[in-house]
Design a protein around this motif. Structure first.
Motif, PDB file in Angstrom:
ATOM      1  N   MET A  69       0.821  -1.204   0.000  1.00 49.28           N
ATOM      2  CA  MET A  69       0.000   0.000   0.000  1.00 49.28           C
ATOM      3  C   MET A  69       0.859   1.260   0.000  1.00 49.28           C
ATOM      4  N   PHE A  70       2.010   1.215   0.653  1.00 46.16           N
ATOM      5  CA  PHE A  70       2.956   2.331   0.601  1.00 46.16           C
ATOM      6  C   PHE A  70       3.409   2.554  -0.840  1.00 46.16           C
ATOM      7  N   GLY A  71       3.686   1.440  -1.549  1.00 44.74           N
ATOM      8  CA  GLY A  71       4.085   1.529  -2.957  1.00 44.74           C
ATOM      9  C   GLY A  71       2.982   2.097  -3.830  1.00 44.74           C
ATOM     10  N   VAL A  72       1.723   1.695  -3.576  1.00 43.17           N
ATOM     11  CA  VAL A  72       0.585   2.245  -4.326  1.00 43.17           C
ATOM     12  C   VAL A  72       0.499   3.753  -4.089  1.00 43.17           C
ATOM     13  N   GLY A  73       0.674   4.172  -2.827  1.00 37.75           N
ATOM     14  CA  GLY A  73       0.605   5.592  -2.489  1.00 37.75           C
ATOM     15  C   GLY A  73       1.702   6.415  -3.134  1.00 37.75           C
ATOM     16  N   ILE A  74       2.922   5.874  -3.152  1.00 42.15           N
ATOM     17  CA  ILE A  74       4.058   6.627  -3.702  1.00 42.15           C
ATOM     18  C   ILE A  74       3.979   6.712  -5.233  1.00 42.15           C
ATOM     19  N   HIS A  75       3.223   5.777  -5.847  1.00 41.62           N
ATOM     20  CA  HIS A  75       3.028   5.813  -7.299  1.00 41.62           C
ATOM     21  C   HIS A  75       1.792   6.613  -7.683  1.00 41.62           C
ATOM     22  N   VAL A 236      11.429   3.938   5.823  1.00 35.82           N
ATOM     23  CA  VAL A 236      10.772   2.751   6.393  1.00 35.82           C
ATOM     24  C   VAL A 236      10.025   3.120   7.675  1.00 35.82           C
ATOM     25  N   ALA A 237      10.678   3.939   8.527  1.00 34.24           N
ATOM     26  CA  ALA A 237      10.043   4.360   9.780  1.00 34.24           C
ATOM     27  C   ALA A 237       8.770   5.159   9.504  1.00 34.24           C
ATOM     28  N   CYS A 238       8.812   6.026   8.486  1.00 35.39           N
ATOM     29  CA  CYS A 238       7.623   6.806   8.119  1.00 35.39           C
ATOM     30  C   CYS A 238       6.491   5.870   7.694  1.00 35.39           C
ATOM     31  N   ALA A 239       6.822   4.903   6.826  1.00 36.93           N
ATOM     32  CA  ALA A 239       5.796   3.985   6.310  1.00 36.93           C
ATOM     33  C   ALA A 239       5.152   3.185   7.433  1.00 36.93           C
ATOM     34  N   VAL A 240       5.985   2.548   8.256  1.00 36.46           N
ATOM     35  CA  VAL A 240       5.469   1.653   9.304  1.00 36.46           C
ATOM     36  C   VAL A 240       4.845   2.447  10.448  1.00 36.46           C
ATOM     37  N   SER A 241       5.482   3.549  10.853  1.00 32.87           N
ATOM     38  CA  SER A 241       4.977   4.338  11.985  1.00 32.87           C
ATOM     39  C   SER A 241       3.641   5.002  11.652  1.00 32.87           C
ATOM     40  N   ILE A 242       3.538   5.571  10.448  1.00 34.80           N
ATOM     41  CA  ILE A 242       2.267   6.201  10.055  1.00 34.80           C
ATOM     42  C   ILE A 242       1.177   5.140   9.939  1.00 34.80           C
ATOM     43  N   HIS A 272      11.739  10.042  -5.432  1.00 34.00           N
ATOM     44  CA  HIS A 272      12.338   9.032  -6.316  1.00 34.00           C
ATOM     45  C   HIS A 272      13.417   8.247  -5.577  1.00 34.00           C
ATOM     46  N   ARG A 273      14.244   8.975  -4.808  1.00 35.87           N
ATOM     47  CA  ARG A 273      15.285   8.304  -4.036  1.00 35.87           C
ATOM     48  C   ARG A 273      14.661   7.398  -2.972  1.00 35.87           C
ATOM     49  N   ALA A 274      13.596   7.872  -2.323  1.00 32.99           N
ATOM     50  CA  ALA A 274      12.922   7.070  -1.292  1.00 32.99           C
ATOM     51  C   ALA A 274      12.399   5.769  -1.877  1.00 32.99           C
ATOM     52  N   GLU A 275      11.823   5.870  -3.073  1.00 29.07           N
ATOM     53  CA  GLU A 275      11.304   4.667  -3.732  1.00 29.07           C
ATOM     54  C   GLU A 275      12.433   3.697  -4.062  1.00 29.07           C
ATOM     55  N   GLN A 276      13.543   4.216  -4.568  1.00 30.60           N
ATOM     56  CA  GLN A 276      14.677   3.370  -4.941  1.00 30.60           C
ATOM     57  C   GLN A 276      15.314   2.705  -3.711  1.00 30.60           C
ATOM     58  N   GLU A 277      15.460   3.481  -2.638  1.00 30.84           N
ATOM     59  CA  GLU A 277      16.132   2.961  -1.440  1.00 30.84           C
ATOM     60  C   GLU A 277      15.314   1.873  -0.749  1.00 30.84           C
ATOM     61  N   THR A 278      13.988   2.023  -0.765  1.00 34.11           N
ATOM     62  CA  THR A 278      13.133   1.052  -0.057  1.00 34.11           C
ATOM     63  C   THR A 278      12.628  -0.065  -0.957  1.00 34.11           C
ATOM     64  N   LEU A 279      12.975  -0.005  -2.249  1.00 42.04           N
ATOM     65  CA  LEU A 279      12.477  -1.020  -3.181  1.00 42.04           C
ATOM     66  C   LEU A 279      12.847  -2.442  -2.772  1.00 42.04           C
ATOM     67  N   PRO A 280      14.129  -2.727  -2.406  1.00 45.19           N
ATOM     68  CA  PRO A 280      14.454  -4.109  -2.013  1.00 45.19           C
ATOM     69  C   PRO A 280      13.635  -4.596  -0.815  1.00 45.19           C
ATOM     70  N   LEU A 281      13.460  -3.699   0.180  1.00 43.86           N
ATOM     71  CA  LEU A 281      12.686  -4.083   1.360  1.00 43.86           C
ATOM     72  C   LEU A 281      11.231  -4.328   0.995  1.00 43.86           C
ATOM     73  N   LYS A 282      10.697  -3.453   0.146  1.00 43.58           N
ATOM     74  CA  LYS A 282       9.312  -3.611  -0.298  1.00 43.58           C
ATOM     75  C   LYS A 282       9.129  -4.921  -1.051  1.00 43.58           C
ATOM     76  N   GLU A 283      10.102  -5.248  -1.917  1.00 43.59           N
ATOM     77  CA  GLU A 283      10.020  -6.487  -2.687  1.00 43.59           C
ATOM     78  C   GLU A 283      10.063  -7.707  -1.768  1.00 43.59           C
ATOM     79  N   VAL A 284      10.934  -7.662  -0.757  1.00 41.77           N
ATOM     80  CA  VAL A 284      11.074  -8.789   0.176  1.00 41.77           C
ATOM     81  C   VAL A 284       9.758  -9.066   0.898  1.00 41.77           C
ATOM     82  N   PHE A 285       9.168  -8.014   1.474  1.00 41.74           N
ATOM     83  CA  PHE A 285       7.931  -8.213   2.225  1.00 41.74           C
ATOM     84  C   PHE A 285       6.735  -8.491   1.309  1.00 41.74           C
ATOM     85  N   SER A 286       6.787  -7.968   0.090  1.00 45.85           N
ATOM     86  CA  SER A 286       5.729  -8.288  -0.871  1.00 45.85           C
ATOM     87  C   SER A 286       5.768  -9.764  -1.235  1.00 45.85           C
TER      88      SER A 286
END
Length: 570
Positions: A69-75, A236-242, A272-286
């Motif tokens: 859902m974080f990925g949907v929001g950022i897109h 990551v903290a912003c995504a999970v904490s919010i 754009h940088r936020a999306e790139q930096e968290t992409l591996p983590l997002k992919e893992v949990f997805s």
């Protein structure tokens, strides 16, 4: 063993099997998430062999939902939606309604109650963002008009599903389910819905007023430090904490919180940088999310309920597709747009899984319903690439054999013809510009400032309407259709300008243009260096490639500055 290793076992076998079957799916030109779902089925309690802890998997799946859902929001882009709002908004809402009603009718024939039928129908109505973006990206359609309509359509679907996720817990009792633990069972349904909407409104207001300013500011402060890991941790903290804060403070779902977290991060200069930096983590949990969904699926239902599964697949791949195509044609878009949008939506994915899981938790769905939804997802995603591959052959077959289909594409469409106020004197020595994207807009603006006459050929009907309101001559349709170039009076034009597009389409447009006007000059904007080289080799026209032109312009400026400095020293 001396200590609990259930989590390690789940990660080891889950990722191991996901890698194997994801690779096999990719080799078969299927989305890898099919492999992840199969991996989950293999390690589930419903199949023999290795069994992972499903309770731990479900907790990790919650994180997966947050990051999805974080990925949907950022897109999520309002600009993308605004460009196609007139077709995407009513089209998506009507298509969701049609698919939901079909799902309800079929399930009520099976003896299900209204609440279960409603959640089941909604689960079949929403397509997968992951599958759609990959399918369009693989075919180079993301930046095309058809791709933008499909993505805009899906954005509306996503927003509707977010609203459903918010309202479903509040209405669960009314639909025959159970009250969530965090909600009081003493309140009336009306009061529960009202309080839910107030909490959601409060959360949205908080995010738009405070979060929209605070989150980008925090990201800016951390970015100045220059630490990559701290920046990643911040996102990551912003995504999970919010996500958690939205649940703990406002009582709304963590999925909605994660969605808005993505939206406020998008507002930052570092999105754009936020999306790139968290992409591996997002992919893992997805991946863990899809594995956990697979663990819930019981393959026995394929043998026990084959007719039910065929009905579900029929609703997803035939009912939804035909409804979407009919709506696109109703809005007077061409047949190839209808086929592309129809194929794009002929599958279900992550929102369907989230809805099914929530329906199960609220007592609105049983295991059979969840298994039917998962089976529908598995088969529809697997067959989706086949539908995309069939678009061109089907389009050609229909056009060759069906006079009705050819009429449907352009029948009595006022935008497919230039308006009467465009006089014949204007349609001589004009510049015909194919496409009104970023390149086309700049060229049009420059030429009109110099008093040069232009005619725009553009597939997006809303853009054509906006151009005509400004008094600019424009015609709606794909320029590969001879009728569109004829309407643009290509036979009297002095110049043809083609915006970046597929090389095959460029060939078709130039062939038609040269047939009608053998001496016309052609200017082509290439998408890639390779395409630019091919166009030069084939001598199709004058070619411009953005990076080359930028390099030439910068080089000229540098040489001018050096010459100026040299002259001033002497």
């Amino acid at each position: 063993m001396p200590h609990d290793v259930d989590l390690i076992i789940l990660l080891a076998v889950g990722f191991g099997f996901a890698l194997i079957f994801g690779y096999i799916a990719a080799r078969l030109r299927l989305p890898p998430l099919i492999g992840y779902l199969i991996a989950g089925i293999i390690i589930s309690p419903n199949t023999p062999g290795i069994t992972a802890d499903i309770h731990i998997a479900n907790q990790l799946a919650e994180l997966g939902i947050m990051f999805l859902m974080f990925g949907v929001g950022i897109h999520f882009s309002l600009n993308d939606l605004v460009q196609v709002k007139r077709i995407a908004v009513p089209g998506a809402i009507l298509q969701i309604a049609v698919a939901t009603v079909l799902g309800m009718l079929v399930s009520m024939l099976w003896g299900w109650d209204f609440g279960s039928a409603l959640v089941f129908g909604l689960s079949l109505s929403c397509a997968s963002t992951v599958v759609l973006l990959k399918a369009l990206g693989d075919r180079g359609l993301l930046d095309s008009v058809n791709g933008k309509i499909a993505v805009g359509w899906l954005l509306v679907e996503d927003l509707v599903m977010v609203l459903v996720l918010v309202l479903l817990p509040a209405t669960a009792v009314l639909l025959g389910g159970t009250t969530p633990a965090e909600m009081s069972s003493d309140q009336s349904i009306g009061m529960t819905i009202l309080l839910t909407l107030v909490k959601v409104a409060g959360f949205i207001a908080f995010m738009l007023i405070i979060g929209k300013r605070l989150v980008p500011k925090i990201m800016q402060i951390v970015a100045r430090i220059g630490s990559r890991e701290l920046f990643t941790l911040t996102v990551v903290a912003c995504a999970v904490s919010i996500a958690y804060g939205s649940y703990a403070i406002f009582g709304v779902s963590m999925a909605l919180g994660a969605f808005f977290a993505g939206m406020v991060v998008r507002e930052s200069d570092f999105s754009h940088r936020a999306e790139q930096e968290t992409l591996p983590l997002k992919e893992v949990f997805s991946i863990l999310f899809f594995v956990s969904v697979g663990m819930l699926f019981d393959p026995a239902i394929i043998v026990e309920q084959p007719v039910h599964i065929l009905a579900v697949i029929g609703i997803i791949m035939i009912g939804k597709t035909l409804a979407a195509m009919a709506l696109v044609l109703f809005f007077r878009y061409p047949l190839n747009t209808a086929l592309t949008v129809g194929a794009s939506l002929a599958q279900i994915g992550e929102f369907s899984f989230i809805l099914a899981t929530m329906g199960l938790a609220l007592g609105l769905l049983d295991n059979e319903a969840q298994n039917l939804i998962l089976a529908g997802a598995l088969f529809s995603i697997s067959l989706n690439s086949v539908l995309f591959s069939a678009i061109e052959p089907v389009l050609n077959w229909i056009r060759q054999r069906s006079h009705l289909a050819r009429l449907l594409e352009r029948s009595n469409d006022p935008l497919s013809m230039l308006p009467d106020e465009v006089d014949q004197d204007y349609l001589k020595d004009q510049v015909v510009i194919i496409g009104h994207g970023e390149v086309g807009r700049h060229i049009t603006q420059t030429l009109m400032q110099q008093g040069i006459k232009v005619v725009i050929a553009e597939e997006n009907r809303e853009i054509v309407e906006a151009l005509r309101e400004k008094g600019i001559a424009a015609v709606s349709g794909s320029a590969i259709e001879p009728g569109v170039l004829i309407q643009a009076h290509i036979q009297h034009a002095r110049l043809l300008v083609i915006s970046p597009m597929d090389l095959l389409d460029i060939h078709k447009i130039i062939d038609t243009a040269k047939l009608l006007n053998p001496y016309i000059q052609v200017l082509i904007c290439a998408e890639t260096r390779e395409q630019a080289n091919l166009i030069r080799q084939e001598n199709l026209g004058e070619v411009y490639y953005a990076k080359e032109e930028m390099a030439k312009s910068m080089s000229g400026h540098i040489l001018g500055q050096i010459k100026l400095a040299h002259d001033s020293n002497h």
